[in-house]
Write an enzyme that holds these catalytic residues in place. Structure first.
Site, mmCIF file in Angstrom:
data_model
loop_
_atom_site.group_PDB
_atom_site.id
_atom_site.type_symbol
_atom_site.label_atom_id
_atom_site.label_comp_id
_atom_site.label_asym_id
_atom_site.label_seq_id
_atom_site.Cartn_x
_atom_site.Cartn_y
_atom_site.Cartn_z
ATOM 1 C CE LYS B 170 0.154 3.023 2.991
ATOM 2 N NZ LYS B 170 -0.426 4.270 2.953
ATOM 3 C CB THR B 181 3.877 6.550 3.223
ATOM 4 O OG1 THR B 181 3.078 6.197 4.434
ATOM 5 C CG2 THR B 181 2.920 6.948 2.279
ATOM 6 C CD GLU B 261 -1.632 11.118 -1.388
ATOM 7 O OE1 GLU B 261 -0.647 12.056 -1.300
ATOM 8 O OE2 GLU B 261 -1.982 10.423 -0.343
ATOM 9 C CG ASN B 380 -0.776 15.183 -0.265
ATOM 10 O OD1 ASN B 380 -0.798 14.136 0.561
ATOM 11 N ND2 ASN B 380 -0.278 15.043 -1.595
ATOM 12 C CB SER B 385 -10.223 17.954 6.619
ATOM 13 O OG SER B 385 -9.752 18.071 5.600
#
Lengths: 385, 385
Positions: B170, B181, B261, B380, B385
């Protein structure tokens, strides 16, 4: 007044067709003496533009008569032809000013790879026009002519006991250590010996321009030049002069930060209680270069975990589990754990203040950076077009 | 089939309420033997999450019975309470599996600073649920449960002469060296000695995951684990096994790159003719971390000047004025000067191939990265939130 605020300097800025907008793009700053002391610091990038290669040689004897600057083309990676363009520009300026070409510094800024025959002709004719337009009021026009993506001209003036320092700067992106994509010319009418000029310039840039790291990218064309003519007849206290030069340099650095491409936050990263100034700078710079942290600030998100993740990559002395982090006055992390709720942090103001307390020593350093925004990506995704 | 493709492994993925979306967020992978060999590599970030601190100790004896992984919270910088959560999770899994807690590795991913009482209870109940759901078909469910901002589950399987390697990964951002990450679990039924497992894992990650640098940001939680149970009864040729493990790791690394991303380009940076592999990696990484270059690729702008400006900041051996640069098959820069017109370069495909020929040696290395896009900034800027 910019670089013409001190006595004995003349400057001009003219439009030579290098910018497609037709705005001014060639500037000249001339030292009328009596002394012709010059010092300069350059990008530490090994990929250096032709004007950097030229100017490093020209300033070696610490005598500088004039600086010719152009926007609209970096004249970097343009081969032998590009270097000849720089050389011819210095020759042209020297001939018109009645000085030696070896005492003329050249600075260029714009797109890397730009430096063809058209570029050469426009720089040469611009140099001629600018020298014809030289005046003791020309500082602001020169500051206008060195702008690229800058939205405002950046100038500063400081006067002390009988002497004055004036400066102009350009730079709006690629702002990183070992200078940024910045061109800066600083003038003074104080009486300085050549080695003194060199020393105070290095001291001031090390504390100011070298700690501005907008986007981690180091330019091929950076140059900060100090010209000192002694026209005031006043020999300053060297520490007083260095302090004033540092103050003026910081004022220009903050103006560069405030005009960084696409930025919506000016971030001041204050690292406290490091064991050395070098450690403090390394820690501050690691945060200044962390895209995730910078994107979070753009989103007004006080994501302190990204601060700790960034500083954990450094070799500085500290215990990651005994660090405090403050954002705009709110302590969000104590001893490596959550403190005040993130909701208490107001990141809506442009000015953003991050404090990292390493709790291991007595040294402090401040690094300036900007957030990572949609506008930054947009401006830099189509720079060449 | 992912991690359950090799014989003798069971896995499961369940929803324990850690993700606000209600999607699966706890995974367990169990080695049913006969051998319980384990090896792992960890983030080199000094800011390490609690699961990293735990797992580094747990793997030291190279015996691993199981791995428990959760998304929805990084359990990093959560203090002593957070470490106890990790410890209790290992104890819970050990009790239910009838093994020692010291042979259970823990991995967490999500927001730093998340690790309160609610988090603890959900991880513990998720571990219980997952162990109850263990099956020899559970590999895909486990791969689903470790996703965060990933848009697809990443798995790979390679079978050779009687043995199989399976893996899941992942990671969709914060992809940088010394791992990213990323959480990766790789299983094999080949017969490996503990030191062999350690050696081949380090060899494979050094060539693959360590050369994926999506955004220059290093995580606090990265872990790549290899479990080997010898269930096939086949002792592989170690070089063959290492080659297969490297191939599988590269397949997973490319899948991580492809799901980074907000990225719109997958950039392969191939550095040729360096004097050492280390130099080649340093040069490749400098380009992979240059925001200006990455923004240009987003804008389909073959801005090779930014490549040279980036590599000029390295200490690698080469002459900046004798470097060739190719973009998608077009040589845009020869010997540090312009070559083919930039209009000839088509950067519209997602796959982008950059070749940098340093012309000083025989070593080559390839670094993978992504472009810098509006979507990266968007994703990012509001992660918390």
């Amino acid at each position: 007044m910019s670089v013409t605020a001190p006595a004995g300097f003349e400057a001009a800025g003219v439009a030579a067709g290098l910018k497609s907008t037709g705005k001014p793009d060639v500037a000249v700053v001339v030292n009328r003496g009596p002394r012709k002391v010059g010092a300069a610091v350059f990008t530490s990038n090994r990929a250096k533009a032709n004007p950097i290669i030229w100017s490093q040689q020209a300033v070696a004897d610490r005598i500088v008569e004039a600086v010719v600057l152009n926007s609209g083309g970096a004249n970097c990676f343009t081969g032998a032809f590009g270097f000849q363009t720089t050389h011819q520009t210095a020759e042209k300026a020297a001939e018109l000013l009645g000085v030696s070409a070896g005492d003329v510094l050249i600075c260029s800024t714009g797109l890397i790879g730009t430096g063809d025959e058209t570029f050469r002709q426009r720089v040469l004719s611009g140099t001629e026009q600018a020298i014809a337009a030289l005046s003791a009021d020309g500082g602001d026009a020169a500051a206008q002519a060195i702008m690229t993506t800058d939205t405002v001209a950046k100038t500063a003036v400081i006067s002390r006991d009988g002497w004055t320092i004036g400066g102009m700067a350009k730079g709006a992106g690629m702002l990183a250590p070992g200078l940024a994509t910045m061109l800066v010319v600083i003038t003074t009418d104080a009486v300085l010996e050549p080695l003194q000029a060199d020393e105070v310039l290095r001291r001031a840039t090390g504390q100011t321009f070298d700690r501005l790291d907008s986007d981690g990218c180091m330019s091929t064309n950076d140059q900060v030049t100090l010209l000192a003519n002694g026209a005031s007849g006043v020999v300053p206290d060297l520490d007083d002069f260095a302090a004033a030069l540092t103050e003026l340099s910081q004022e220009l650095a903050v103006k560069l930060q405030g005009d960084a491409e696409g930025a919506s936050h000016d971030i001041t990263i204050e690292v406290q209680h490091a064991v050395s100034e070098q450690d403090a700078v390394e820690v501050g710079r690691s945060v200044a270069r962390n895209n995730l942290f910078k994107a979070a600030i753009f989103g007004n998100d006080p994501n302190w975990g990204r601060v700790l993740a960034a500083i954990g990559t450094t070799n500085a002395q500290f215990d990651p589990y005994d660090v405090d982090v403050w954002m705009n006055g709110v302590r969000v992390c104590t001893e490596g754990g959550p403190d005040r709720p993130r909701e208490e942090v107001d990141l809506t103001p442009r000015a953003t203040h991050l404090v990292i307390d390493l709790k291991v020593g007595d040294s402090t350093a401040t690094v300036l950076t900007n957030d990572l925004t949609h506008d930054y990506v947009h401006e830099n995704s189509a720079y060449a077009s």
